[in-house]
Enzyme design. Sequence first.
Site, PDB file in Angstrom:
ATOM      1  N   SER A 141       0.855  -1.186   0.000  1.00 19.80           N
ATOM      2  CA  SER A 141       0.000   0.000   0.000  1.00 19.80           C
ATOM      3  C   SER A 141       0.889   1.234   0.000  1.00 19.80           C
ATOM      4  CB  SER A 141      -0.896  -0.011   1.249  1.00 19.80           C
ATOM      5  OG  SER A 141      -1.617   1.200   1.344  1.00 19.80           O
ATOM      6  N   LYS A 155      -9.644  -6.011   8.262  1.00 20.30           N
ATOM      7  CA  LYS A 155      -8.650  -5.629   9.264  1.00 20.30           C
ATOM      8  C   LYS A 155      -9.190  -6.155  10.581  1.00 20.30           C
ATOM      9  CE  LYS A 155      -7.254  -1.479   6.836  1.00 20.30           C
ATOM     10  NZ  LYS A 155      -7.463  -0.016   6.730  1.00 20.30           N
ATOM     11  N   GLU A 193     -11.062   0.575  -3.665  1.00 19.87           N
ATOM     12  CA  GLU A 193     -11.317   0.391  -2.229  1.00 19.87           C
ATOM     13  C   GLU A 193     -11.988   1.628  -1.612  1.00 19.87           C
ATOM     14  OE1 GLU A 193      -7.800  -1.109  -0.287  1.00 19.87           O
ATOM     15  OE2 GLU A 193      -8.518  -0.550   1.712  1.00 19.87           O
ATOM     16  N   LYS A 199      -2.883   5.105  -3.009  1.00 17.67           N
ATOM     17  CA  LYS A 199      -3.902   5.934  -2.370  1.00 17.67           C
ATOM     18  C   LYS A 199      -4.309   7.026  -3.355  1.00 17.67           C
ATOM     19  CE  LYS A 199      -4.004   4.146   1.825  1.00 17.67           C
ATOM     20  NZ  LYS A 199      -5.247   3.607   2.437  1.00 17.67           N
ATOM     21  N   LYS A 231      -1.128  -1.199  -4.493  1.00 17.10           N
ATOM     22  CA  LYS A 231      -2.275  -0.334  -4.176  1.00 17.10           C
ATOM     23  C   LYS A 231      -1.774   1.090  -3.998  1.00 17.10           C
ATOM     24  CE  LYS A 231      -4.693   0.274   0.268  1.00 17.10           C
ATOM     25  NZ  LYS A 231      -5.308  -0.496   1.381  1.00 17.10           N
ATOM     26  N   ASP A 237     -13.667  -1.427   2.933  1.00 20.60           N
ATOM     27  CA  ASP A 237     -12.759  -1.464   4.077  1.00 20.60           C
ATOM     28  C   ASP A 237     -13.525  -0.872   5.269  1.00 20.60           C
ATOM     29  OD1 ASP A 237     -10.844  -0.742   6.006  1.00 20.60           O
ATOM     30  OD2 ASP A 237      -9.379   0.024   4.611  1.00 20.60           O
ATOM     31  N   ASP A 267      -7.175   3.102  -3.354  1.00 21.29           N
ATOM     32  CA  ASP A 267      -7.924   3.254  -2.101  1.00 21.29           C
ATOM     33  C   ASP A 267      -8.202   4.732  -1.850  1.00 21.29           C
ATOM     34  OD1 ASP A 267      -8.999   3.114   0.426  1.00 21.29           O
ATOM     35  OD2 ASP A 267      -7.279   2.115   1.362  1.00 21.29           O
ATOM     36  N   GLY A 304      -3.982  -3.593   6.522  1.00 18.70           N
ATOM     37  CA  GLY A 304      -2.990  -3.229   7.536  1.00 18.70           C
ATOM     38  C   GLY A 304      -3.264  -1.846   8.072  1.00 18.70           C
TER      39      GLY A 304
HETATM   40  O1  OSB Z   1      -7.216   2.243   4.323  1.00 17.68           O
HETATM   41  O2  OSB Z   1      -6.073   0.501   4.162  1.00 17.68           O
HETATM   42  C1  OSB Z   1      -6.214   1.627   4.629  1.00 17.68           C
HETATM   43  C2  OSB Z   1      -3.137   2.611   6.696  1.00 17.68           C
HETATM   44  C3  OSB Z   1      -3.730   3.337   7.709  1.00 17.68           C
HETATM   45  C4  OSB Z   1      -5.097   3.520   7.690  1.00 17.68           C
HETATM   46  C5  OSB Z   1      -5.871   2.989   6.653  1.00 17.68           C
HETATM   47  C6  OSB Z   1      -5.275   2.249   5.640  1.00 17.68           C
HETATM   48  C7  OSB Z   1      -3.887   2.086   5.652  1.00 17.68           C
HETATM   49  C8  OSB Z   1      -3.156   1.406   4.602  1.00 17.68           C
HETATM   50  C9  OSB Z   1      -1.786   0.887   4.964  1.00 17.68           C
HETATM   51  O3  OSB Z   1      -3.522   1.324   3.454  1.00 17.68           O
HETATM   52  C10 OSB Z   1      -1.697  -0.580   5.009  1.00 17.68           C
HETATM   53  C11 OSB Z   1      -0.387  -1.022   5.628  1.00 17.68           C
HETATM   54  O4  OSB Z   1       0.597  -1.093   4.896  1.00 17.68           O
HETATM   55  O5  OSB Z   1      -0.367  -1.283   6.853  1.00 17.68           O
HETATM   56 MG    MG Z   2      -8.337   1.016   2.989  1.00 21.76          MG
END
Ligand code: OSB
Ligand code: MG
Length: 352
Positions: free
Chosen positions: A121, A247, A198, A148, A146, A223, A173, A275
């Site tokens: 991510s 999660k 996402e 953002k 992925k 999510d 995402d 994560g």
């Molecule tokens: O939306 O998946 C998410 C991190 C913090 C809060 C939300 C998200 C995320 C990540 C990071 O996408 C995932 C990771 O590498 O831990």
């Molecule tokens: Mg997410």
Amino acid sequence: MPLISKFTTSFGTDINKDVLVFKLINNGITAYSEAVTDESPFYGPEDNFTAFHIIKDYLINVLKDLPDIEQFNEKIKFVKENNMAKAAIEMLLYDYYSKLNKKPLYKYIGKTRGYANVGISLGMDDINITVKKIEDALNKKYKRIKVKIKKGEEIKILKEVRDHFPNINLTADANSDYTVNDFDLVKKIDRYDLTYLEQPLYHDDLIYHAKLAREINTPICLDESITSPEKAEKAFEIDACRVINIKPGRVGGFYSSLKIIDIVKKYNGHTWIGGMLETGIGRSYNVAIASLNNVDYPGDTSPNEKYFKNDIVKNVFNMNNGEIKPYDYDGIGTDIDEEYLNKYTVDKVKLI
Ligand code: OSB
Ligand code: MG
């Protein structure tokens, strides 16, 4: 704990990880867990302060009698929501009971393929940095990339990434940045051939996601909106999504996570483990559950080195060919690095 690189989402930028770590000592067994809350309630409704309060003033009383996992989940129903607080204590029990049964956690919870499939991510950055990070990730054999996105930046980011990498397994995402008035914009994302999009809309929404799903070809992954097995069931019932990012913290722990995995299977959907920039403690839980047979998509479970120069565990994960094996020690299997744990500790409280 300083993060190796800042992490920017549609809701903000993290440069540090501030984490609540829990330690349970009983019967000669020491179990650890962490809460996936952050300093602020920008991803979901909880933060470190609310989680600490809920745990100290309500959940610890239930833990005191050392209930089994089902009993614990039953007894904490008097507290509504506050899933991340609940999960921190529930998962502590999973570590404890798998250690008591002398089994590694990943074998204690279900049928496992023995390794987790790993994606990465990437936070928002200058686009050249993102392209460079994707190159690095592909060299390391990550199985899915992925990125953002946020409202107004999506086309710029996705066009550039697709131009450079026409064939990769790519997802995006939005962390709930779009509204019901943005469908025309969101539909343009169809051009970039994402495996899924996402959480485009409101953090607690199912109905508008179902509406969007009828207008867009890209599968939707939820999510933030999926906070319980019931929500997962409802989401599939109304076709709000085809994919769920589980999660364990967001859904109240492993017991609910395992139920959601079964629900996804029942509806022929797809699932993967997300994560929250966890330390080695939370990461070991995520890798364990991501190794289950029915978790079919690569998750956001990068090796520790993506996040921290000095993690609070000594046995960090290594990724080979985009796969990470859970530890073969009892429970979560982490070897806590007391030196760094102490160095980063700003406060300690004895709750029982
Ligand atoms: O939306 O998946 C998410 C991190 C913090 C809060 C939300 C998200 C995320 C990540 C990071 O996408 C995932 C990771 O590498 O831990
Ligand atoms: Mg997410």
